[in-house]
Design an enzyme around this catalytic site. Structure first.
Site, PDB file in Angstrom:
ATOM      1  N   THR A   1       0.789  -1.306   0.072  1.00  0.00           N
ATOM      2  CA  THR A   1       0.096   0.071   0.028  1.00  0.00           C
ATOM      3  C   THR A   1       0.893   1.457   0.115  1.00  0.00           C
ATOM      4  OG1 THR A   1      -0.229   0.143   2.558  1.00  0.00           O
ATOM      5  CG2 THR A   1      -1.828  -1.215   1.293  1.00  0.00           C
ATOM      6  N   LYS A   2       2.229   1.150   0.126  1.00  0.00           N
ATOM      7  CA  LYS A   2       2.986   2.322   0.105  1.00  0.00           C
ATOM      8  C   LYS A   2       2.837   3.092  -1.199  1.00  0.00           C
ATOM      9  CE  LYS A   2       4.508   0.980   4.295  1.00  0.00           C
ATOM     10  NZ  LYS A   2       3.929   1.612   5.319  1.00  0.00           N
ATOM     11  N   ASN A   3       3.334   4.295  -1.138  1.00  0.00           N
ATOM     12  CA  ASN A   3       3.613   5.050  -2.320  1.00  0.00           C
ATOM     13  C   ASN A   3       4.324   4.342  -3.521  1.00  0.00           C
ATOM     14  OD1 ASN A   3       2.059   7.100  -0.898  1.00  0.00           O
ATOM     15  ND2 ASN A   3       3.195   8.480  -1.625  1.00  0.00           N
TER      16      ASN A   3
END
Length: 361
Positions: free
Chosen positions: A184-186
């Site tokens: 889910t990180k950038n």
């Protein structure tokens, strides 16, 4: 239904390249510490205009190995924000060090530099800053304090890929910059993955030893190490997405600006300070009726998250490791924060709709 996150939609623009890369990976038959890891390390370091990056298994290991590389004695103290995710504190405890909690600035949610001096003792060896939600900490006074007291600075950059403070990227201020590439990180992998940016050839070599059983040469182990290697396949996937990180961050800033412009004053919105470039890994608001608001949004088919519902000093796992002084600033944030959809998978139309629903609450 507007989900908080949809990884399938998020990764759709990269789908064909990811499939082709997997076929190539399978064909090569080299699955651990191969060319993909080596090239990603070079590319990730170059993105940050740094020389050294070392791929590891996940973000927690990136923090642990950074601390281990420093060689601190058991029982030394590490200053850390009181409202961080538990992983930051777990890393300190796993290294047999003592976490010392310092309150955040109520405007930015990041560690308050003015509160750090009171926490420094003759046992303090490091400050572990956390660039929470996608905005960098106020690094100049922190670095000044670290220099005066001869402290190491370790940056937890798990939520700050591409974030800047005075045109300098998160992860490049301190001795070590620890990153998570949780999906889910950038900049997200398709599984667990992490990396560490460091400043010296010596630290790079030490980290490479630590991540691979303490070995520089196969079956020869110089230090007590770990099995914490960045997976070759995840490195290959990250190489596909890294060139698009700035595009992802630009999109999230655009969505955040819609919330900023359209949400009414009943919601406390993220404070955008001059000289900072927030990448909005999380767009959080504060509201006195957070739980009722979350339920209201759910009834309108909008999914939200809470980062985080339980403060570290209230976690049962940490009760024997932290001095519980109540931490009122942190407690207030944890009791009132709500994370709104703000993803590369969301459209501007969806965010306009969410803002309209929020304003009717």
């Amino acid at each position: 239904m507007i989900p908080y996150e949809n990884l399938k939609i998020l990764n759709r623009p990269f789908e064909e390249k990811l499939k082709n890369k997997f076929s190539d990976f399978l064909e090569k038959g080299w699955y651990i510490l191969g060319n993909e890891v080596a090239e990603f390390e070079k590319e990730f370091a170059a993105y940050h205009q740094e020389q050294y990056a070392v791929g590891v298994a996940n973000g927690l290991d990136a923090l642990i190995l950074s601390l281990k590389c420093c060689g601190f004695k058991s029982g030394a103290q590490v200053i850390v924000p009181s409202n961080t995710y538990i992983a930051t504190i777990l890393a300190i405890i796993h290294c047999d060090l003592i976490p010392v909690l310092v309150e955040p600035d109520a405007r930015t949610y990041n560690i308050d530099p003015l509160a750090i001096p009171a926490a420094i003792t003759d046992r303090t060896v490091a400050v572990m800053v956390v660039h929470l939600y996608g905005q960098c900490c106020n690094m100049d006074p922190i670095l000044k304090l670290a220099k005066i007291h001869q402290l190491k600075v370790i940056e937890d950059c798990a939520q700050a890929h591409g974030a800047k403070y005075k045109n300098k990227l998160a992860g490049t201020f301190g001795d070590f910059g620890a990153f998570s590439f949780y999906p889910t990180k950038n900049l997200g992998a398709l599984g667990d993955a992490g990396a560490i940016i460091c400043k010296s050839e010596e630290d790079q070599q030490r980290l490479r030893q630590l991540r691979n059983y303490g070995s520089e040469k196969k079956y020869h182990n110089g230090v007590i190490g770990y099995n914490s290697r960045l997976d070759e396949l995840q490195a290959a996937f990250l190489r596909i997405k890294l060139p698009h990180l700035d595009e992802i961050n630009t999109h999230k800033r655009k969505l955040a600006s819609i919330y900023d412009r359209h949400l009414n004053d009943s919601f406390i919105k993220p404070k955008q300070e001059p000289g900072y470039a927030n990448v909005y890994h999380i767009y959080n608001i504060l509201h006195p009726e957070r739980d009722r608001l979350k339920q209201y949004l759910s009834e309108h088919d909008i999914t939200t998250e809470i980062h985080y519902p339980v403060a570290p000093h209230d976690q049962p796992a940490l009760k024997d490791h932290l001095k519980n002084f109540g931490y009122p600033v942190s407690a207030h944030i944890h009791q009132h924060t709500l994370s709104l959809p703000c993803s590369f998978a969301h459209t501007e139309e969806q965010i306009h709709y969410i803002a309209g629903i929020l304003n009717k609450f």
